[in-house]
Design a protein around this motif. Structure first.
Motif, PDB file in Angstrom:
ATOM      1  N   LEU A  56       1.040  -0.979  -0.084  1.00 14.66           N
ATOM      2  CA  LEU A  56       0.021  -0.023  -0.044  1.00 14.66           C
ATOM      3  C   LEU A  56       0.805   1.241  -0.017  1.00 14.66           C
ATOM      4  O   LEU A  56       0.526   2.322  -0.427  1.00 14.66           O
ATOM      5  N   ALA A  57       1.889   1.102   0.734  1.00 18.81           N
ATOM      6  CA  ALA A  57       3.081   2.242   0.750  1.00 18.81           C
ATOM      7  C   ALA A  57       3.445   2.734  -0.664  1.00 18.81           C
ATOM      8  O   ALA A  57       3.207   4.099  -1.187  1.00 18.81           O
ATOM      9  N   VAL A  58       3.899   1.698  -1.517  1.00 19.78           N
ATOM     10  CA  VAL A  58       4.249   2.084  -2.780  1.00 19.78           C
ATOM     11  C   VAL A  58       3.015   2.457  -3.799  1.00 19.78           C
ATOM     12  O   VAL A  58       3.160   3.494  -4.504  1.00 19.78           O
ATOM     13  N   ALA A  59       1.784   1.699  -3.524  1.00 20.08           N
ATOM     14  CA  ALA A  59       0.775   2.546  -4.198  1.00 20.08           C
ATOM     15  C   ALA A  59       0.164   3.748  -4.142  1.00 20.08           C
ATOM     16  O   ALA A  59      -0.083   4.209  -4.699  1.00 20.08           O
ATOM     17  N   MET A  60       0.567   4.334  -2.735  1.00 23.98           N
ATOM     18  CA  MET A  60       0.335   5.613  -2.371  1.00 23.98           C
ATOM     19  C   MET A  60       1.354   6.696  -2.646  1.00 23.98           C
ATOM     20  O   MET A  60       1.198   7.932  -2.491  1.00 23.98           O
ATOM     21  N   GLY A  61       2.440   5.968  -3.376  1.00 26.62           N
ATOM     22  CA  GLY A  61       3.483   7.108  -3.722  1.00 26.62           C
ATOM     23  C   GLY A  61       4.659   7.114  -2.810  1.00 26.62           C
ATOM     24  O   GLY A  61       5.514   7.703  -3.122  1.00 26.62           O
ATOM     25  N   ALA A  62       5.010   5.923  -2.144  1.00 27.01           N
ATOM     26  CA  ALA A  62       6.423   5.844  -1.588  1.00 27.01           C
ATOM     27  C   ALA A  62       7.475   5.800  -2.431  1.00 27.01           C
ATOM     28  O   ALA A  62       7.118   4.798  -3.243  1.00 27.01           O
ATOM     29  N   ASP A  63       8.565   6.281  -2.510  1.00 28.62           N
ATOM     30  CA  ASP A  63       9.837   5.921  -3.163  1.00 28.62           C
ATOM     31  C   ASP A  63      10.549   4.766  -2.567  1.00 28.62           C
ATOM     32  O   ASP A  63      11.103   3.880  -3.137  1.00 28.62           O
ATOM     33  N   TRP A  64      10.603   4.787  -1.063  1.00 22.10           N
ATOM     34  CA  TRP A  64      11.407   3.763  -0.459  1.00 22.10           C
ATOM     35  C   TRP A  64      10.466   3.070   0.418  1.00 22.10           C
ATOM     36  O   TRP A  64       9.329   3.749   1.107  1.00 22.10           O
ATOM     37  N   ILE A  65      10.655   2.033   0.951  1.00 23.47           N
ATOM     38  CA  ILE A  65      10.088   0.974   2.000  1.00 23.47           C
ATOM     39  C   ILE A  65      11.145   0.738   3.202  1.00 23.47           C
ATOM     40  O   ILE A  65      12.120   0.365   2.847  1.00 23.47           O
ATOM     41  N   GLU A  66      10.563   0.821   4.419  1.00 29.81           N
ATOM     42  CA  GLU A  66      11.698   0.576   5.551  1.00 29.81           C
ATOM     43  C   GLU A  66      11.357  -0.517   6.321  1.00 29.81           C
ATOM     44  O   GLU A  66      10.333  -0.610   6.958  1.00 29.81           O
ATOM     45  N   PRO A  67      12.220  -1.368   6.325  1.00 27.65           N
ATOM     46  CA  PRO A  67      12.084  -2.554   7.392  1.00 27.65           C
ATOM     47  C   PRO A  67      13.399  -2.534   8.386  1.00 27.65           C
ATOM     48  O   PRO A  67      14.433  -2.306   8.123  1.00 27.65           O
ATOM     49  N   ILE A 155      11.491  -9.078   1.494  1.00 28.45           N
ATOM     50  CA  ILE A 155      11.051  -7.322   1.125  1.00 28.45           C
ATOM     51  C   ILE A 155      11.841  -7.131   0.042  1.00 28.45           C
ATOM     52  O   ILE A 155      11.340  -6.332  -0.629  1.00 28.45           O
ATOM     53  N   LEU A 156      13.097  -7.640  -0.232  1.00 27.42           N
ATOM     54  CA  LEU A 156      13.825  -7.208  -1.407  1.00 27.42           C
ATOM     55  C   LEU A 156      13.120  -7.807  -2.737  1.00 27.42           C
ATOM     56  O   LEU A 156      12.947  -7.039  -3.698  1.00 27.42           O
ATOM     57  N   ASP A 157      12.641  -9.119  -2.643  1.00 29.28           N
ATOM     58  CA  ASP A 157      11.801  -9.600  -3.630  1.00 29.28           C
ATOM     59  C   ASP A 157      10.539  -8.840  -4.067  1.00 29.28           C
ATOM     60  O   ASP A 157      10.008  -8.459  -5.176  1.00 29.28           O
ATOM     61  N   LEU A 158       9.838  -8.440  -2.757  1.00 30.85           N
ATOM     62  CA  LEU A 158       8.546  -7.585  -2.895  1.00 30.85           C
ATOM     63  C   LEU A 158       9.088  -6.276  -3.704  1.00 30.85           C
ATOM     64  O   LEU A 158       8.183  -5.777  -4.594  1.00 30.85           O
ATOM     65  N   ALA A 159      10.167  -5.688  -3.237  1.00 32.83           N
ATOM     66  CA  ALA A 159      10.460  -4.463  -3.921  1.00 32.83           C
ATOM     67  C   ALA A 159      10.637  -4.401  -5.363  1.00 32.83           C
ATOM     68  O   ALA A 159      10.203  -3.653  -6.291  1.00 32.83           O
ATOM     69  N   LYS A 160      11.259  -5.592  -5.774  1.00 26.55           N
ATOM     70  CA  LYS A 160      11.462  -5.902  -7.051  1.00 26.55           C
ATOM     71  C   LYS A 160      10.051  -5.850  -7.809  1.00 26.55           C
ATOM     72  O   LYS A 160      10.000  -5.170  -8.979  1.00 26.55           O
ATOM     73  N   ARG A 161       9.182  -6.755  -7.415  1.00 30.62           N
ATOM     74  CA  ARG A 161       7.988  -6.979  -7.996  1.00 30.62           C
ATOM     75  C   ARG A 161       7.157  -5.569  -8.216  1.00 30.62           C
ATOM     76  O   ARG A 161       6.439  -5.220  -9.145  1.00 30.62           O
ATOM     77  N   LEU A 162       7.091  -4.997  -6.862  1.00 27.33           N
ATOM     78  CA  LEU A 162       6.365  -3.567  -6.774  1.00 27.33           C
ATOM     79  C   LEU A 162       7.108  -2.382  -7.856  1.00 27.33           C
ATOM     80  O   LEU A 162       6.348  -1.876  -8.771  1.00 27.33           O
ATOM     81  N   SER A 163       8.399  -2.603  -8.258  1.00 27.94           N
ATOM     82  CA  SER A 163       9.088  -1.738  -9.161  1.00 27.94           C
ATOM     83  C   SER A 163       8.581  -2.113 -10.596  1.00 27.94           C
ATOM     84  O   SER A 163       8.357  -1.017 -11.282  1.00 27.94           O
ATOM     85  N   ARG A 164       8.619  -3.403 -10.739  1.00 29.45           N
ATOM     86  CA  ARG A 164       7.897  -3.690 -12.185  1.00 29.45           C
ATOM     87  C   ARG A 164       6.384  -3.206 -12.385  1.00 29.45           C
ATOM     88  O   ARG A 164       5.981  -2.568 -13.383  1.00 29.45           O
TER      89      ARG A 164
END
Length: 384
Positions: A56-67, A155-164
């Motif tokens: 949801l963070a990326v859908a809303m406009g986040a550039d980075w996500i924090e774990p 989380i790295l895998d998720l970021a790759k998917r969300l980037s695509r």
């Protein structure tokens, strides 16, 4: 970032008006390069550090996500706010783990509960995440029990998917939590972090992975093994625990002086102070005057990202609170605008949608997301 406890409001005043914001340090300008960082994902909308929160963070406009990263007993890195997990998982309701409740000394403090380092990854995967601040964000409790604990690799895998999915590079912003403590018990954070970043082909100066820590020695350790950008997080009081443990008297206040910033610039590219270090908060909770920290950081060649932006009244300056309920939302946009006009380079926020809107007002891109792209925030079968 560091935990901020919910507080009780005794008096709330109406918004004072446009003149309530501190004077800007520079004229409003195009802030298209300002980074919106989803604090533990979109913690204002979903339980933190969960798949739904990050998506949801990326859908809303986040550039980075924090774990926030802590280790398991078998030395896997997982995302939890703290290694003590009674407030962020349902572990206290699991009778099979009742005997693992204990008290430990973490960074000089006694902490009682259940700790990630006493569980294997397989055992942690049987737990489910819950909302950490249920009295503040009661609506988030509807998602209690739906999400597993995520590993750093997931989380790295998720970021790759969300980037695509969104056609942009989604950054990952891991924090090493209590690194001195974990190294002391034989579960150092830095080595598996370095190995994971390298295994994913992300070891480069322009990497979408930016590593943060409150402890300088942890960042310097990472710098020995990686070329990724580093972010020195800064507290409002006291000093980094690694310096305290080593007998070094340097405080966070010292680190934010020009000479301290120059030392940070020798190993890091960013500083990350609390927002009250950029714009003072008076004893009555009202906005004070801006400090010189933003300009001082830039003079030292550092970028500056401030934490943690939240929309609830109790986390806003007195002038921006609306109504009598501390958990109602106030004029959060005004707080972002004031920091944008100071010249900050990043926001760490529980509400990336509001941060992205403020950024768009100053000329930054903000792609509207069609409602169909928002799901119910729950994992599809097999996707946890």
């Amino acid at each position: 970032m560091r935990k901020i406890a919910a507080t009780t409001l005794v008096v709330l005043t109406p918004l004072i008006g446009a003149g309530a914001a501190p004077a800007a340090a520079e004229p409003a300008k195009d802030r298209s390069q300002v980074v919106v960082i989803g604090h533990r994902g979109s913690a204002g909308h979903r339980p933190e550090h969960t798949q739904g929160s990050y998506e949801l963070a990326v859908a809303m406009g986040a550039d980075w996500i924090e774990p926030d990263l802590v280790p398991t007993k078998d030395h896997a890195l997982v995302a939890r706010h703290e290694n003590e997990i009674s407030g962020t998982t349902d572990v206290s309701l699991r009778p099979e783990f009742a005997a693992r409740k204990t008290t430990k000394v973490i960074d000089g403090r006694n902490v009682t509960g259940w700790f990630t380092e006493d569980f294997t990854l397989a055992e942690l995967k049987t737990l489910r995440a819950v909302e950490r601040l249920p009295s503040v964000r009661q609506r988030n409790t509807v998602y209690n029990g739906y999400y597993q604990v995520l590993t750093f690799q997931e989380i790295l895998d998720l970021a790759k998917r969300l980037s695509r999915q969104y056609g942009k590079q989604v950054g990952v912003f891991p924090e090493t939590k209590h690194p001195t403590y974990f190294r002391s018990i034989g579960l150092p954070l830095e080595e598996p972090l370095i190995e994971t970043v390298k295994r994913n082909g992300l070891d480069r100066p322009n990497s979408p992975v930016v590593v943060q820590s409150f402890e300088p020695s942890s960042l310097k350790w990472v710098a020995k093994g990686l070329r990724v950008p580093l972010w020195q997080a800064l507290g409002t009081t006291g000093q980094p625990y690694d310096l305290k443990a080593a007998g070094d008297p340097t405080t966070y206040a010292d680190m934010m002086k020009p000479e301290g910033l120059a030392k940070i610039a020798e190993y890091a590219q960013w500083i990350g102070p609390d927002k009250s270090s950029a714009i003072r908060i008076n004893p009555d909770g009202s906005w004070g005057t801006p400090t010189t920290l933003v300009s001082d950081a830039h003079k030292a060649g550092l970028k500056i990202g401030v934490y943690t932006f939240r929309s609830e009244n109790q986390f806003l300056p007195l002038q921006l609170r609306r109504g009598q309920n501390p958990n109602d939302h106030g004029d959060a946009l005004a707080e972002y605008r004031a920091h944008l006009d100071l010249g900050v380079d990043a926001f760490v926020t529980d509400y990336p949608d509001t941060a992205a809107l403020a950024k768009a007002e100053r000329g930054g891109p903000h792609k509207h997301v069609q409602p169909k792209q928002f799901d119910n925030g729950l994992p599809e079968e097999g996707q946890e």
